[in-house]
Design an enzyme around this catalytic site. Structure first.
Site, short mmCIF file in Angstrom:
data_model
loop_
_atom_site.label_atom_id
_atom_site.label_comp_id
_atom_site.label_asym_id
_atom_site.label_seq_id
_atom_site.Cartn_x
_atom_site.Cartn_y
_atom_site.Cartn_z
N GLN A 162 3.03 10.65 1.63
CA GLN A 162 4.14 9.31 1.77
C GLN A 162 4.61 9.97 0.83
O GLN A 162 5.95 9.86 0.44
CB GLN A 162 4.13 8.03 1.52
CG GLN A 162 3.25 7.35 2.58
CD GLN A 162 2.77 5.55 3.16
OE1 GLN A 162 2.09 5.13 2.76
NE2 GLN A 162 4.40 4.90 3.40
N GLY A 164 0.53 -0.95 -0.17
CA GLY A 164 0.09 0.20 -0.14
C GLY A 164 1.16 1.25 -0.52
O GLY A 164 2.37 1.22 0.86
N HIS A 190 -2.36 7.12 7.19
CA HIS A 190 -1.58 7.68 6.50
C HIS A 190 -2.43 9.37 6.56
O HIS A 190 -1.72 10.32 5.93
CB HIS A 190 -0.95 7.70 5.70
CG HIS A 190 -0.01 6.80 6.14
ND1 HIS A 190 1.66 6.85 6.45
CD2 HIS A 190 0.44 5.28 5.81
CE1 HIS A 190 2.04 6.30 6.46
NE2 HIS A 190 1.67 5.15 6.13
N CYS A 230 6.83 -0.10 7.29
CA CYS A 230 6.20 1.23 6.73
C CYS A 230 7.16 1.69 5.63
O CYS A 230 8.05 1.93 6.33
CB CYS A 230 5.54 2.24 7.25
SG CYS A 230 4.66 3.46 7.05
N LEU A 231 6.82 2.10 5.11
CA LEU A 231 7.78 2.46 3.92
C LEU A 231 8.32 3.89 4.13
O LEU A 231 9.20 4.21 3.55
CB LEU A 231 6.93 2.97 2.37
CG LEU A 231 6.84 1.09 1.69
CD1 LEU A 231 5.86 1.58 0.68
CD2 LEU A 231 8.06 0.07 1.32
N HIS A 283 -4.10 0.21 8.22
CA HIS A 283 -2.83 1.62 7.73
C HIS A 283 -2.88 2.95 7.20
O HIS A 283 -1.97 4.24 7.27
CB HIS A 283 -1.65 0.67 7.69
CG HIS A 283 0.01 1.06 7.53
ND1 HIS A 283 0.62 0.70 8.61
CD2 HIS A 283 0.79 1.77 6.59
CE1 HIS A 283 1.82 1.03 7.73
NE2 HIS A 283 1.76 2.20 6.65
N GLU A 284 -3.17 2.67 5.55
CA GLU A 284 -2.79 3.24 4.63
C GLU A 284 -3.97 4.27 5.01
O GLU A 284 -3.62 5.53 4.29
CB GLU A 284 -3.52 2.17 3.38
CG GLU A 284 -2.28 1.62 2.96
CD GLU A 284 -0.89 2.37 2.78
OE1 GLU A 284 -0.46 3.22 2.36
OE2 GLU A 284 0.10 1.11 3.50
#
Length: 188
Positions: free
Chosen positions: A51, A46, A145, A99-100, A141-142
């Site tokens: 991000q 995702g 953000h 997480c990226l 999670h997304e």
């Protein structure tokens, strides 16, 4: 399409609520295409627009379900409903995530096991996703953000202190840090 730099923890865009998308333009379509390319190369399951430095309520996802069917899509202006998480501490083997925007690390986090997400896709068509387990974790999670929340913000005090040490050591406590998939080596 282009691979975009992914912002890291201290960047202000990651810690502020994103704005609703008022119109699906060619610019939004290009952003989503670039987000897919960036997510795939990272690799991730995702990626939210903040991000990549864009404070808009958009995220993309890509995963394989329990029946080995690939699921891939985008959600614009999502809304999220979830069942309350089970009380207790998360299982580090079953409930860890990464997480990226805090690359290279994983920590246990208790999430809801079931969610419903609604929104629209790039065509303006309604999207309705009801998922559980790992897929529910991705959606939560997304979605976080888009509200300016990183998963590390939800960790236990002990893990939060570890996150802070890692961030200081890597210089991620101030804005401006990013990495580009396929370009930057974040190992070690």
């Amino acid at each position: 399409m282009a691979v975009l730099p992914i912002r890291i923890m201290g960047d202000p865009v990651l810690h502020s609520p994103a704005s609703e998308v008022t119109e699906i333009t060619d610019e939004v379509r290009t952003l989503v295409a670039d987000m897919y390319e960036t997510m795939d190369l990272a690799p991730g399951v995702g990626l939210a627009a903040p991000q990549v430095g864009v404070p808009q309520r958009i995220y993309v996802y890509s995963y394989v379900d329990d029946d080995d069917r690939p699921w891939r899509g985008e959600i614009i202006n999502p809304e999220l409903w979830m069942t309350p998480p089970e009380p207790g501490s998360p299982d580090p083997d079953e409930e860890s995530e990464g997480c990226l925007s805090f690359p290279g690390e994983r920590f246990p986090l208790r999430r809801s096991d079931r969610v419903l997400v609604t929104g629209v896709d790039l065509s303006g068509e309604p999207v309705r996703i009801e998922v559980d387990g790992w897929r529910a974790r991705i959606m939560q999670h997304e979605f976080d953000h888009l509200d300016g929340i990183l998963y590390v913000d939800r960790l236990s005090d002990g893990d939060w202190k570890t996150v802070q040490k890692i961030a200081r050591k890597r210089g991620w406590t101030r804005g401006g840090a990013s990495w580009t998939p396929g370009v930057d080596d974040l190992e070690g």
